[in-house]
Scaffold this active site. Sequence first.
Site, PDB file in Angstrom:
ATOM      1  N   ASP A 271      36.726  37.310  61.120  1.00 32.50           N
ATOM      2  CA  ASP A 271      37.042  38.673  61.516  1.00 32.50           C
ATOM      3  C   ASP A 271      38.125  38.617  62.587  1.00 32.50           C
ATOM      4  O   ASP A 271      38.416  37.550  63.157  1.00 32.50           O
ATOM      5  CB  ASP A 271      35.798  39.383  62.054  1.00 32.50           C
ATOM      6  CG  ASP A 271      35.937  40.907  62.073  1.00 32.50           C
ATOM      7  OD1 ASP A 271      36.927  41.403  61.502  1.00 32.50           O
ATOM      8  OD2 ASP A 271      35.074  41.574  62.650  1.00 32.50           O
TER       9      ASP A 271
ATOM     10  N   GLU B  92      42.912  39.558  61.863  1.00 29.15           N
ATOM     11  CA  GLU B  92      41.995  39.207  60.767  1.00 29.15           C
ATOM     12  C   GLU B  92      42.523  38.029  59.957  1.00 29.15           C
ATOM     13  O   GLU B  92      41.767  37.119  59.597  1.00 29.15           O
ATOM     14  CB  GLU B  92      41.794  40.431  59.874  1.00 29.15           C
ATOM     15  CG  GLU B  92      40.953  41.514  60.529  1.00 29.15           C
ATOM     16  CD  GLU B  92      41.096  42.872  59.857  1.00 29.15           C
ATOM     17  OE1 GLU B  92      40.260  43.751  60.140  1.00 29.15           O
ATOM     18  OE2 GLU B  92      42.040  43.069  59.055  1.00 29.15           O
TER      19      GLU B  92
ATOM     20  N   ASP C  76      34.947  41.539  56.354  1.00 31.00           N
ATOM     21  CA  ASP C  76      34.806  42.981  56.189  1.00 31.00           C
ATOM     22  C   ASP C  76      36.160  43.677  56.129  1.00 31.00           C
ATOM     23  O   ASP C  76      36.231  44.909  56.137  1.00 31.00           O
ATOM     24  CB  ASP C  76      33.936  43.585  57.302  1.00 31.00           C
ATOM     25  CG  ASP C  76      34.483  43.349  58.699  1.00 31.00           C
ATOM     26  OD1 ASP C  76      35.693  43.541  58.901  1.00 31.00           O
ATOM     27  OD2 ASP C  76      33.708  42.984  59.597  1.00 31.00           O
TER      28      ASP C  76
ATOM     29  N   ASP D 151      32.421  38.991  64.035  1.00 28.98           N
ATOM     30  CA  ASP D 151      32.861  40.126  64.837  1.00 28.98           C
ATOM     31  C   ASP D 151      32.612  39.869  66.317  1.00 28.98           C
ATOM     32  O   ASP D 151      33.455  40.155  67.172  1.00 28.98           O
ATOM     33  CB  ASP D 151      32.134  41.389  64.371  1.00 28.98           C
ATOM     34  CG  ASP D 151      32.523  42.615  65.185  1.00 28.98           C
ATOM     35  OD1 ASP D 151      33.598  43.166  64.930  1.00 28.98           O
ATOM     36  OD2 ASP D 151      31.734  42.998  66.085  1.00 28.98           O
TER      37      ASP D 151
ATOM     38  N   HIS E 292      62.232  29.610  29.112  1.00 34.53           N
ATOM     39  CA  HIS E 292      63.455  29.347  28.354  1.00 34.53           C
ATOM     40  C   HIS E 292      63.154  28.700  26.997  1.00 34.53           C
ATOM     41  O   HIS E 292      62.109  28.071  26.800  1.00 34.53           O
ATOM     42  CB  HIS E 292      64.382  28.432  29.153  1.00 34.53           C
ATOM     43  CG  HIS E 292      63.775  27.075  29.421  1.00 34.53           C
ATOM     44  ND1 HIS E 292      63.780  26.048  28.504  1.00 34.53           N
ATOM     45  CD2 HIS E 292      63.114  26.606  30.504  1.00 34.53           C
ATOM     46  CE1 HIS E 292      63.174  24.993  29.007  1.00 34.53           C
ATOM     47  NE2 HIS E 292      62.745  25.309  30.221  1.00 34.53           N
TER      48      HIS E 292
ATOM     49  N   GLU F  19      63.565  25.822  38.170  1.00 36.36           N
ATOM     50  CA  GLU F  19      62.477  24.862  37.999  1.00 36.36           C
ATOM     51  C   GLU F  19      62.349  23.998  39.252  1.00 36.36           C
ATOM     52  O   GLU F  19      63.290  23.882  40.048  1.00 36.36           O
ATOM     53  CB  GLU F  19      62.757  23.991  36.762  1.00 36.36           C
ATOM     54  CG  GLU F  19      61.707  22.926  36.454  1.00 36.36           C
ATOM     55  CD  GLU F  19      60.322  23.519  36.192  1.00 36.36           C
ATOM     56  OE1 GLU F  19      59.661  23.870  37.193  1.00 36.36           O
ATOM     57  OE2 GLU F  19      59.922  23.610  35.023  1.00 36.36           O
TER      58      GLU F  19
END
Length: 392
Positions: free
Chosen positions: A11, A51, A76, A130, A191, A269
């Site tokens: 959190d 967060e 959350d 938290d 391709h 590529e």
Amino acid sequence: MSRRRLVVEADGGSRGNPGPAGYGALVRDPDGRLLAERAESVGIASNNVAEYSGLLAGLRAVLGVEPGADVEVRMDSKLVVEQMSGRWKIKHADMRRLALEARDVLTQISAAGGSVTFTWVPRSQNVAADALANAAMDGRSISRDLRDEGTDASSVSEEFVDARTPAEEAETSRVAPADVGEPTRLVLVRHGVTDFTVASKLDGRGGTDPALNDEGRRMARAAGEAARAYVGAGPVSVVTSGLRRAVDTGAEVAHALGVAPEVDIDWDEQAFGDWDGRSVGWLQARFPADLERMRVDADYARPGGESQSELTERVVKAFDRAVARGGTVVVATHRKPIMVVLAHLLGIGQDRIWRVATAPASLTGIEVWADGGASVSFVNDTHHLRRLEGRG
């Protein structure tokens, strides 16, 4: 033998949004034993940046506990969960940077044999993280590893008091409504074949750069005709990599759609360095361990070549630019960039994305909405090639 399972709870918060911010994260086993916990200030920042910082700290803590574990991240923050799951776009530069760092850790976990999933939980089920985040905002720095002793993770939150006001909590939990407008439609076209493709030779950025052969040009024309069926509302554009075989393919597609192609070299590529031009069979016979390492180690690069992490960084940027165009965007590119996009959207580890087929001149469809929600509509569509093979 089954892999170890771990849970990360993370959190972050900001008193002011932006304001003094901090994060909290912990790692525990499925039985609730606390294995590691982290809390740290991130200075003046937004809730979302805090967060993401908590997520990154929790994932890094996993590396110290068991890098090859199957990890469930519980947060959350609906925003972070949806963005890391590839369903919402990451628009903020600081959040994008932290998300890329987090994806680097995901790749390390995947390379070690583990996996990571993301789960949204209500705040009432994330009280330990938290509490740690609030401790960080109060100026506390916490870094504890309890792998040997362990404790009940639910007891952690009792040390701290939540200092967020109702207004700040409402700001943290606010989620923008889903976008239901017209999405950007991307069609990724691999391709057509070259002589290198037929011989199963590696051919990356900085290599020989062959053009399509006769069969490859026929395949490209068929792909262009097939792409017309996927054009949606809004403008139509065609983007190609900077390599000749993609430019040739994109030219055929653009002709079929009646537009002029544009080049974006970030769709090139992967650069294979000193392996460029070598066949996969030759490499498998002489360098099997190094070849396997290239498949699973995101930071491994051949001399003069490019790592998967470097490839991913530039391809994701190219993908974001293509999405920003809106309408229908057809991209003529290569196998590895297509794999990168699918892994980015679906959260598939580098070691597993190789299982997704992307044949020459195949089409892969993706839709992305303004809120970052995305859907992979189809992968490796080769129906248009059947006529070339005499199958009607």
